[in-house]
Design an enzyme around this catalytic site. Structure first.
Site, PDB file in Angstrom:
ATOM      1  N   ASP A   6      99.016  36.133  44.112  1.00 13.06           N
ATOM      2  CA  ASP A   6      98.286  36.334  45.370  1.00 13.06           C
ATOM      3  C   ASP A   6      99.294  36.185  46.496  1.00 13.06           C
ATOM      4  O   ASP A   6     100.426  35.728  46.276  1.00 13.06           O
ATOM      5  CB  ASP A   6      97.179  35.265  45.495  1.00 13.06           C
ATOM      6  CG  ASP A   6      96.409  35.374  46.805  1.00 13.06           C
ATOM      7  OD1 ASP A   6      96.099  36.503  47.237  1.00 13.06           O
ATOM      8  OD2 ASP A   6      96.142  34.325  47.431  1.00 13.06           O
ATOM      9  N   SER A   7      98.867  36.522  47.720  1.00 15.91           N
ATOM     10  CA  SER A   7      99.733  36.302  48.880  1.00 15.91           C
ATOM     11  C   SER A   7      99.997  34.808  49.087  1.00 15.91           C
ATOM     12  O   SER A   7     100.923  34.438  49.779  1.00 15.91           O
ATOM     13  CB  SER A   7      99.063  36.864  50.133  1.00 15.91           C
ATOM     14  OG  SER A   7      97.861  36.156  50.383  1.00 15.91           O
ATOM     15  N   CYS A  69      94.187  39.089  44.294  1.00 14.81           N
ATOM     16  CA  CYS A  69      94.242  39.314  45.733  1.00 14.81           C
ATOM     17  C   CYS A  69      93.611  40.675  45.995  1.00 14.81           C
ATOM     18  O   CYS A  69      94.078  41.684  45.451  1.00 14.81           O
ATOM     19  CB  CYS A  69      95.707  39.308  46.171  1.00 14.81           C
ATOM     20  SG  CYS A  69      95.959  39.768  47.883  1.00 14.81           S
ATOM     21  N   GLU A 158      85.143  24.788  60.591  1.00 13.15           N
ATOM     22  CA  GLU A 158      83.751  25.214  60.773  1.00 13.15           C
ATOM     23  C   GLU A 158      83.632  26.193  61.943  1.00 13.15           C
ATOM     24  O   GLU A 158      82.937  27.210  61.863  1.00 13.15           O
ATOM     25  CB  GLU A 158      82.871  23.980  60.979  1.00 13.15           C
ATOM     26  CG  GLU A 158      81.454  24.338  61.313  1.00 13.15           C
ATOM     27  CD  GLU A 158      80.417  23.425  60.690  1.00 13.15           C
ATOM     28  OE1 GLU A 158      80.770  22.527  59.905  1.00 13.15           O
ATOM     29  OE2 GLU A 158      79.231  23.644  61.001  1.00 13.15           O
ATOM     30  N   CYS A 180      87.836  38.365  49.663  1.00 10.16           N
ATOM     31  CA  CYS A 180      89.227  37.886  49.720  1.00 10.16           C
ATOM     32  C   CYS A 180      89.267  36.604  48.909  1.00 10.16           C
ATOM     33  O   CYS A 180      88.379  35.756  49.034  1.00 10.16           O
ATOM     34  CB  CYS A 180      89.627  37.612  51.167  1.00 10.16           C
ATOM     35  SG  CYS A 180      91.188  36.698  51.336  1.00 10.16           S
ATOM     36  N   HIS A 182      90.984  34.022  49.074  1.00 10.48           N
ATOM     37  CA  HIS A 182      91.104  32.754  49.790  1.00 10.48           C
ATOM     38  C   HIS A 182      89.731  32.197  50.190  1.00 10.48           C
ATOM     39  O   HIS A 182      89.551  30.991  50.319  1.00 10.48           O
ATOM     40  CB  HIS A 182      91.918  32.931  51.079  1.00 10.48           C
ATOM     41  CG  HIS A 182      93.401  32.954  50.885  1.00 10.48           C
ATOM     42  ND1 HIS A 182      94.067  34.047  50.393  1.00 10.48           N
ATOM     43  CD2 HIS A 182      94.348  32.008  51.136  1.00 10.48           C
ATOM     44  CE1 HIS A 182      95.374  33.777  50.354  1.00 10.48           C
ATOM     45  NE2 HIS A 182      95.564  32.544  50.795  1.00 10.48           N
TER      46      HIS A 182
HETATM   47  N1  DGL Z   1      93.848  36.429  49.125  1.00 12.17           N
HETATM   48  C1  DGL Z   1      94.088  37.729  49.569  1.00 12.17           C
HETATM   49  C2  DGL Z   1      92.955  38.688  49.353  1.00 12.17           C
HETATM   50  O1  DGL Z   1      92.211  38.506  48.426  1.00 12.17           O
HETATM   51  C3  DGL Z   1      95.043  37.992  50.692  1.00 12.17           C
HETATM   52  C4  DGL Z   1      94.745  37.424  52.011  1.00 12.17           C
HETATM   53  C5  DGL Z   1      95.909  37.636  52.952  1.00 12.17           C
HETATM   54  O2  DGL Z   1      97.027  37.309  52.585  1.00 12.17           O
HETATM   55  O3  DGL Z   1      95.666  38.154  54.042  1.00 12.17           O
HETATM   56  O4  DGL Z   1      92.811  39.647  50.046  1.00 12.17           O
END
Ligand code: DGL
Length: 258
Positions: A6-7, A69, A158, A180, A182
């Site tokens: 992932d990033s 990601c 929040e 995403c 994250h």
């Molecule tokens: N976690 C990533 C995703 O699913 C990348 C988020 C990012 O680096 O902007 O898109």
């Protein structure tokens, strides 16, 4: 060995689901945190990083790679499959289908990065359902930075989350897709802001099941799966990153506990 990247730390939310199904496997996880976030980067930049990371994961012994990601899946997975024809790649799927099936108001919200929302994968999926349901999108502005800083439930977190979730609720979305990897780290805050009547969907469990299916098809795992050994040992995960790794370790430990 399963390679996951992932990033940054977001893909740990996917790794966790794969470990749940395959606790006895070995894993190598690469967080490209020196180049994070990917959301605003060009597809060409992300493709180039995806190649560097894939080479590293293969050198570590990975036999399958999970692109944990959404943004990198949108930008690079077709290219990766072409460049490494013998390696299976699993990508993220925006969970628009289960959201479209489950919605009662007929409105679903999608939170994702700008790169994912303009990618052809997402646009194709959206195209299949937008005659039946209204799809409202919002970039989770600042979400990736919160997760990378391990700030998952502060008043600041929040406030930032509220900014992106409120416009979806204003359109009567009763289902929110986390587009995403994250964002699941912020799911408790998202759910609190959205309320109990809103369903928050994380596609990670479905991606984990797909990983198992593909491994079985390729003969990398037996079908059916044997019973897990049931040892209480910590999962065997090697964590790698292109930048500082303190928060990566912290998030990994946080995830294992929850
Ligand atoms: N976690 C990533 C995703 O699913 C990348 C988020 C990012 O680096 O902007 O898109």
């Amino acid at each position: 060995m399963i390679g996951v990247f992932d990033s940054g730390s977001g893909g740990l939310s996917v790794l966790k689901e794969i470990i749940r199904l395959l606790p006895d496997e070995q894993y190598v996880y690469f967080a490209d945190n020196a180049f994070c976030p990917y959301g605003e980067k060009t597809a060409a930049e992300i493709r180039s990083r995806a190649h560097v990371i894939t080479d590293r994961l293969l050198a570590e012994g990975a036999g399958i790679i999970v692109v944990a990601c959404n943004t990198a899946t949108a930008a690079a997975i077709a290219d990766l499959r072409e460049s490494y024809p013998d390696i299976p790649f699993i990508g993220m799927e925006p969970a628009v289908k289960p959201a479209a099936i489950g919605t009662r108001t007929g409105v679903i919200g999608v939170l994702a990065t700008a790169g994912t929302l303009k990618g052809s994968k997402y646009l194709n999926t959206k195209g299949k359902y937008e005659d039946d349901v209204k799809i409202v999108e919002h970039v989770g502005q600042g979400f990736v930075e919160l997760v990378e800083a391990c700030d998952l439930d502060s008043p600041k977190a929040e406030e930032i989350v509220r900014e992106s979730v409120t416009p979806l609720l204003a359109e009567c979305a009763d289902t929110i897709v986390l587009g995403c990897t994250h964002y699941p780290f912020l799911a408790p805050v998202i759910q609190r802001i959205a309320g109990d009547d809103v369903t928050v969907i994380d596609p990670a469990p479905a991606v984990a099941r797909q990983t198992v299916n593909v491994m079985q098809q390729r003969g990398l795992l037996p079908a059916p799966l044997p019973e897990p050994a049931g040892t209480k040992e910590a999962p065997k995960v090697k964590l790698l990153s292109s930048g500082a790794s303190a928060n990566l370790e912290r998030l990994f430990q946080t995830l294992l506990i929850h």
